[in-house]
Write a protein that holds these residues in place. Structure first.
Motif, PDB file in Angstrom:
ATOM      1  N   GLU A  36      18.133  39.476 -10.676  1.00  0.00           N
ATOM      2  CA  GLU A  36      17.565  38.289 -10.020  1.00  0.00           C
ATOM      3  C   GLU A  36      16.582  37.576 -10.939  1.00  0.00           C
ATOM      4  O   GLU A  36      16.495  36.355 -10.948  1.00  0.00           O
ATOM      5  N   ARG A  55      13.708  32.911 -11.720  1.00  0.00           N
ATOM      6  CA  ARG A  55      14.616  33.523 -10.747  1.00  0.00           C
ATOM      7  C   ARG A  55      15.978  32.860 -10.877  1.00  0.00           C
ATOM      8  O   ARG A  55      16.069  31.647 -11.044  1.00  0.00           O
ATOM      9  N   LEU A 163       8.238  38.219  -9.053  1.00  0.00           N
ATOM     10  CA  LEU A 163       9.019  37.462  -8.065  1.00  0.00           C
ATOM     11  C   LEU A 163       8.101  36.751  -7.071  1.00  0.00           C
ATOM     12  O   LEU A 163       8.333  35.596  -6.712  1.00  0.00           O
TER      13      LEU A 163
END
Length: 174
Positions: A36, A55, A163
């Motif tokens: 990811e 991402r 993230l």
């Protein structure tokens, strides 16, 4: 030279070890997120950016300056992390984080990390030292409660935090 800076006398392999630590971070973050996260590296590090995360499917990026110290260093062995950031290249901005990183060289693994948004780091700074550097000093001891404890991460937490930082930046862009 102050005692704080004595340990910074660079060995011939320091640049090689630093670059390896950057690739360790990049690879572990890609693997831990199942692809990811993607990471780009700089060919030239003249702006204080070592890694750029994004991402998959998003154009938002997080630039990261990496300051790594190895487990073979005296301070790391004593449970203390110390690094210096050049004032000439440090330009705080919303999409720049500082990643301070202790690496276990025997295992080739991240021991402890601190991911600090550059504005948070900047807010703690006073004048740079005589060499034009800002100091970062944190305890690696699990029970410590220094000013950087809220930014301290395990190797498993680092990809999740990156993230989360990208999500914060995406929301700010929306």
């Amino acid at each position: 030279m102050s005692d704080d800076e004595d340990y910074l006398d660079k060995s011939p392999s320091a640049a090689r070890m630093g670059k390896a630590a950057e690739y360790l971070v990049a690879a572990s973050c890609i693997l831990a997120t199942g692809g990811e996260l993607n990471v780009s590296t700089s060919l030239v590090d003249d702006e204080g950016v070592d890694l750029v995360f994004h991402r998959r499917g998003s154009s938002t990026t997080l630039a990261v300056q990496v300051k790594a110290r190895m487990s073979t260093g005296v301070l790391v062995q004593q449970g203390r992390f110390m690094a210096f950031v050049r004032s000439q290249t440090f330009q705080p901005r919303a999409d720049l984080d500082m990643l301070f990183l202790a690496v276990d060289v025997e295992r080739g693994a991240i021991m402890t990390a601190w991911l600090v948004p550059s504005h948070d780091y900047d807010a703690t700074l006073s004048e740079p030292n005589s060499k034009g550097r800002y100091r970062f000093s944190a305890s690696m001891k699990p029970d410590s409660a220094d000013r950087w404890t809220s930014h301290r991460l395990t190797s498993a937490d680092l990809p999740k935090r990156i993230l989360a930082r990208l999500s914060e930046l995406e929301k700010a862009d929306a």
